[in-house]
Design a protein around this motif. Sequence first.
Motif, PDB file in Angstrom:
ATOM      1  N   GLU A  58       6.995  -1.440   0.016  1.00 28.75           N
ATOM      2  CA  GLU A  58       6.912  -2.901   0.114  1.00 28.75           C
ATOM      3  C   GLU A  58       5.580  -3.420  -0.419  1.00 28.75           C
ATOM      4  O   GLU A  58       5.534  -4.458  -1.083  1.00 28.75           O
ATOM      5  N   LEU A  59       4.490  -2.716  -0.138  1.00 26.54           N
ATOM      6  CA  LEU A  59       3.183  -3.129  -0.661  1.00 26.54           C
ATOM      7  C   LEU A  59       3.167  -3.076  -2.192  1.00 26.54           C
ATOM      8  O   LEU A  59       2.637  -3.974  -2.851  1.00 26.54           O
ATOM      9  N   ILE A  60       3.762  -2.035  -2.744  1.00 28.12           N
ATOM     10  CA  ILE A  60       3.835  -1.901  -4.197  1.00 28.12           C
ATOM     11  C   ILE A  60       4.704  -3.017  -4.782  1.00 28.12           C
ATOM     12  O   ILE A  60       4.333  -3.655  -5.778  1.00 28.12           O
ATOM     13  N   ALA A  61       5.855  -3.262  -4.165  1.00 28.91           N
ATOM     14  CA  ALA A  61       6.748  -4.322  -4.651  1.00 28.91           C
ATOM     15  C   ALA A  61       6.041  -5.673  -4.667  1.00 28.91           C
ATOM     16  O   ALA A  61       6.197  -6.457  -5.614  1.00 28.91           O
ATOM     17  N   ASN A  62       5.243  -5.946  -3.646  1.00 27.97           N
ATOM     18  CA  ASN A  62       4.506  -7.214  -3.601  1.00 27.97           C
ATOM     19  C   ASN A  62       3.484  -7.303  -4.726  1.00 27.97           C
ATOM     20  O   ASN A  62       3.335  -8.356  -5.356  1.00 27.97           O
ATOM     21  N   ALA A  63       2.775  -6.218  -4.984  1.00 31.13           N
ATOM     22  CA  ALA A  63       1.790  -6.228  -6.069  1.00 31.13           C
ATOM     23  C   ALA A  63       2.477  -6.434  -7.411  1.00 31.13           C
ATOM     24  O   ALA A  63       2.013  -7.216  -8.246  1.00 31.13           O
ATOM     25  N   VAL A  64       3.599  -5.746  -7.615  1.00 28.50           N
ATOM     26  CA  VAL A  64       4.331  -5.870  -8.878  1.00 28.50           C
ATOM     27  C   VAL A  64       4.830  -7.293  -9.074  1.00 28.50           C
ATOM     28  O   VAL A  64       4.720  -7.866 -10.156  1.00 28.50           O
ATOM     29  N   ARG A  65       5.353  -7.877  -8.019  1.00 26.27           N
ATOM     30  CA  ARG A  65       5.962  -9.203  -8.126  1.00 26.27           C
ATOM     31  C   ARG A  65       4.950 -10.353  -8.174  1.00 26.27           C
ATOM     32  O   ARG A  65       5.162 -11.347  -8.850  1.00 26.27           O
ATOM     33  N   HIS A  66       3.853 -10.207  -7.433  1.00 27.45           N
ATOM     34  CA  HIS A  66       2.969 -11.362  -7.236  1.00 27.45           C
ATOM     35  C   HIS A  66       1.615 -11.291  -7.924  1.00 27.45           C
ATOM     36  O   HIS A  66       0.786 -12.180  -7.726  1.00 27.45           O
ATOM     37  N   THR A  67       1.350 -10.239  -8.703  1.00 28.97           N
ATOM     38  CA  THR A  67       0.076 -10.168  -9.414  1.00 28.97           C
ATOM     39  C   THR A  67       0.327  -9.896 -10.891  1.00 28.97           C
ATOM     40  O   THR A  67       1.327  -9.287 -11.254  1.00 28.97           O
ATOM     41  N   PRO A  68      -0.608 -10.312 -11.735  1.00 34.23           N
ATOM     42  CA  PRO A  68      -0.479 -10.035 -13.168  1.00 34.23           C
ATOM     43  C   PRO A  68      -1.135  -8.707 -13.556  1.00 34.23           C
ATOM     44  O   PRO A  68      -1.369  -8.462 -14.731  1.00 34.23           O
ATOM     45  N   CYS A  69      -1.441  -7.862 -12.599  1.00 37.72           N
ATOM     46  CA  CYS A  69      -2.195  -6.637 -12.858  1.00 37.72           C
ATOM     47  C   CYS A  69      -1.410  -5.635 -13.686  1.00 37.72           C
ATOM     48  O   CYS A  69      -0.189  -5.531 -13.565  1.00 37.72           O
ATOM     49  N   HIS A  70      -2.145  -4.862 -14.478  1.00 42.13           N
ATOM     50  CA  HIS A  70      -1.543  -3.794 -15.273  1.00 42.13           C
ATOM     51  C   HIS A  70      -1.528  -2.480 -14.514  1.00 42.13           C
ATOM     52  O   HIS A  70      -0.705  -1.608 -14.797  1.00 42.13           O
ATOM     53  N   SER A  71      -2.447  -2.328 -13.558  1.00 43.36           N
ATOM     54  CA  SER A  71      -2.490  -1.105 -12.757  1.00 43.36           C
ATOM     55  C   SER A  71      -2.850  -1.463 -11.317  1.00 43.36           C
ATOM     56  O   SER A  71      -3.429  -2.516 -11.046  1.00 43.36           O
ATOM     57  N   ILE A  72      -2.463  -0.563 -10.415  1.00 39.21           N
ATOM     58  CA  ILE A  72      -2.783  -0.707  -8.991  1.00 39.21           C
ATOM     59  C   ILE A  72      -3.259   0.647  -8.482  1.00 39.21           C
ATOM     60  O   ILE A  72      -2.912   1.686  -9.030  1.00 39.21           O
ATOM     61  N   ARG A  73      -4.070   0.611  -7.429  1.00 41.11           N
ATOM     62  CA  ARG A  73      -4.557   1.837  -6.806  1.00 41.11           C
ATOM     63  C   ARG A  73      -3.870   1.980  -5.467  1.00 41.11           C
ATOM     64  O   ARG A  73      -3.900   1.068  -4.650  1.00 41.11           O
ATOM     65  N   LEU A  74      -3.230   3.136  -5.257  1.00 43.25           N
ATOM     66  CA  LEU A  74      -2.564   3.426  -3.992  1.00 43.25           C
ATOM     67  C   LEU A  74      -3.500   4.257  -3.134  1.00 43.25           C
ATOM     68  O   LEU A  74      -4.144   5.182  -3.633  1.00 43.25           O
ATOM     69  N   THR A  75      -3.585   3.925  -1.848  1.00 40.70           N
ATOM     70  CA  THR A  75      -4.452   4.665  -0.940  1.00 40.70           C
ATOM     71  C   THR A  75      -3.680   5.086   0.304  1.00 40.70           C
ATOM     72  O   THR A  75      -2.815   4.355   0.792  1.00 40.70           O
ATOM     73  N   VAL A  76      -4.000   6.265   0.790  1.00 37.63           N
ATOM     74  CA  VAL A  76      -3.460   6.775   2.052  1.00 37.63           C
ATOM     75  C   VAL A  76      -4.642   7.397   2.770  1.00 37.63           C
ATOM     76  O   VAL A  76      -5.323   8.264   2.212  1.00 37.63           O
ATOM     77  N   GLY A  77      -4.914   6.952   3.988  1.00 34.47           N
ATOM     78  CA  GLY A  77      -6.083   7.464   4.688  1.00 34.47           C
ATOM     79  C   GLY A  77      -5.921   7.513   6.185  1.00 34.47           C
ATOM     80  O   GLY A  77      -4.913   7.074   6.745  1.00 34.47           O
TER      81      GLY A  77
END
Length: 148
Positions: A58-77
Amino acid sequence: MTSLITPVQAAATGHPAYSQTFPCQPSTAEIGRKLVRDALGVWDLDNLADVTALIMSELIANAVRHTPCHSIRLTVGRPSTTRVRVGVVDRAPLRLPVIGQAGEDDESGRGLLLIDGIADRWGYDLHGPDRRPWAKEVWAELLIEGDE
């Protein structure tokens, strides 16, 4: 462990974190789910894998849909011994997350509402100077059962 997971830092509590940059596109959700499952497996937290993978999707889907970014950084901690945190960093700090008001027949618009319902807490952090942030991370945390 797969090559998708690259340890990049140790949190202040001494717990590892995993982070990797991917294209900001829908197919990254599958990679994000694998990253989550692999990290949680390393930490013997497989019981949290399904719900945490859903949150990452869901976090990825939101970034894809609502930002013009070409890349995103995924974090798990593991910000503490009692919590797991997943997040997505994008370069659109002025586009802050807002829980939507999806209609009954709408096919989208419920991602943050879903995250709000299943995560113990969620939010966002801006990265960079206060007046000129260069990125934001939208994150969600889950409490590790039995470690309250």
